[in-house]
Design an enzyme around this catalytic site. Structure first.
Site, PDB file in Angstrom:
ATOM      1  N   GLY A 108       0.805  -1.216   0.000  1.00  0.00           N
ATOM      2  CA  GLY A 108       0.000   0.000   0.000  1.00  0.00           C
ATOM      3  C   GLY A 108       0.833   1.259   0.000  1.00  0.00           C
ATOM      4  O   GLY A 108       0.397   2.297  -0.510  1.00  0.00           O
ATOM      5  N   GLU A 111       1.697   1.804  -3.524  1.00  0.00           N
ATOM      6  CA  GLU A 111       0.480   2.253  -4.212  1.00  0.00           C
ATOM      7  C   GLU A 111       0.140   3.693  -3.870  1.00  0.00           C
ATOM      8  O   GLU A 111      -0.359   4.439  -4.728  1.00  0.00           O
ATOM      9  CB  GLU A 111      -0.679   1.321  -3.851  1.00  0.00           C
ATOM     10  CG  GLU A 111      -0.523  -0.062  -4.468  1.00  0.00           C
ATOM     11  CD  GLU A 111      -1.533  -1.061  -3.949  1.00  0.00           C
ATOM     12  OE1 GLU A 111      -2.222  -1.692  -4.771  1.00  0.00           O
ATOM     13  OE2 GLU A 111      -1.634  -1.226  -2.711  1.00  0.00           O
ATOM     14  N   GLU A 131       2.581  -8.343  -1.907  1.00  0.00           N
ATOM     15  CA  GLU A 131       1.320  -8.961  -1.492  1.00  0.00           C
ATOM     16  C   GLU A 131       1.268 -10.453  -1.802  1.00  0.00           C
ATOM     17  O   GLU A 131       0.593 -11.219  -1.111  1.00  0.00           O
ATOM     18  CB  GLU A 131       0.138  -8.248  -2.167  1.00  0.00           C
ATOM     19  CG  GLU A 131      -0.142  -6.852  -1.639  1.00  0.00           C
ATOM     20  CD  GLU A 131       0.618  -5.763  -2.377  1.00  0.00           C
ATOM     21  OE1 GLU A 131       0.261  -4.586  -2.204  1.00  0.00           O
ATOM     22  OE2 GLU A 131       1.567  -6.086  -3.129  1.00  0.00           O
TER      23      GLU A 131
END
Length: 257
Positions: A108, A111, A131
């Site tokens: 994240g 991202e 992930e």
């Protein structure tokens, strides 16, 4: 307003947001993302602010999502969660957003950096989408924005085999704008943001929209949108001021209208 997981500063016309969960390497939980979105939207509505910077600390920009928060969730709970939709609020910010990344930017965190318009990295920055190691895939844009930034082959390796990129590799593959020493990366990001914030505000907003459209539309649709924005800017006072200043060989004074 007071925040628990971020710190907010103003540097001239630049709004700076620091992720502030150092004991968790700035892992993104729901509260942090909500506070980040609120701070960004507050700066976006402030006419005295022209550009934004998001940073963490020298060790970690953000080392991923807070896995403890989502480990036991069901598919329906994740569907109804505001966690990933909050990234859409970040994407909706109209002013330019620059990520100042040092250390880990994983999952994240990567991202979040990819959701920004530009990235300034320190020499220690590491970008990755790990992930796959916990049985899932990126869910907040990691497969889509990453592939658009670095290409299919490298994105596949990062998503499917936990390939991480050093700062130098990220620069070589076009993921970041520039790399600076750890002691200067935030200063570089703030300088870049200040330069952008000093330009014509409406043109900046429409320029950001036009570049983003290049990744979401066909060439003909993108060109048509670019032309409409270009023509519209001739209805602004800033266009008249900018071109007059150019002809008169002086600095322009932008009014944002």
């Amino acid at each position: 307003m007071p925040y628990e997981t971020i710190q907010v500063e103003i540097h001239g016309r630049v709004g700076l947001i620091r992720l502030n969960r150092p004991k968790a390497l700035n892992a993104l939980n729901s509260l942090l993302l909500k506070e980040l979105a609120v701070a960004l939207e507050t700066f976006d509505a402030d006419e005295t602010i022209g550009a934004l910077v998001i940073t963490g600390n020298d060790t970690a920009f953000a080392a991923g999502a807070d896995i403890k928060e989502m480990a036991g969730a069901s598919a329906v709970e994740m569907l109804e969660s505001d966690f990933i939709p909050t990234f859409d609020r970040i994407r909706g910010i109209k002013k330019p957003v620059i990520a100042a990344v040092s250390g880990w930017a994983l999952g994240g965190g990567s991202e979040l950096a990819l959701s920004c318009d530009m990235i300034v990295a320190s020499e220690t920055a590491r970008f990755g989408q790990p992930e796959i190691n916990i049985g899932v895939i990126p869910g907040a844009g990691g497969t889509q924005r990453l592939a658009r930034a670095v290409g299919k082959a490298l994105a596949m390796e990062m998503v499917l085999n936990n390939r991480a990129l050093s700062a130098a590799e990220a620069l070589a593959h076009g993921l970041v704008n520039r790399v600076a020493p750890v002691e200067r990366y935030l200063e570089e990001a703030l300088t870049l943001a200040a330069e952008v914030a000093g330009r014509a505000p409406i043109a900046i907003r429409l320029g950001k929209e036009a570049v983003n459209l290049a990744f979401e539309t066909s060439l003909s649709e993108g060109l048509a949108a670019e032309r409409r924005a270009f023509n519209f800017l001739f209805a602004t006072e800033d266009q008249k001021e900018g071109m007059a200043a150019f002809v008169e060989k002086r600095d322009p004074y932008w009014r944002g209208r």
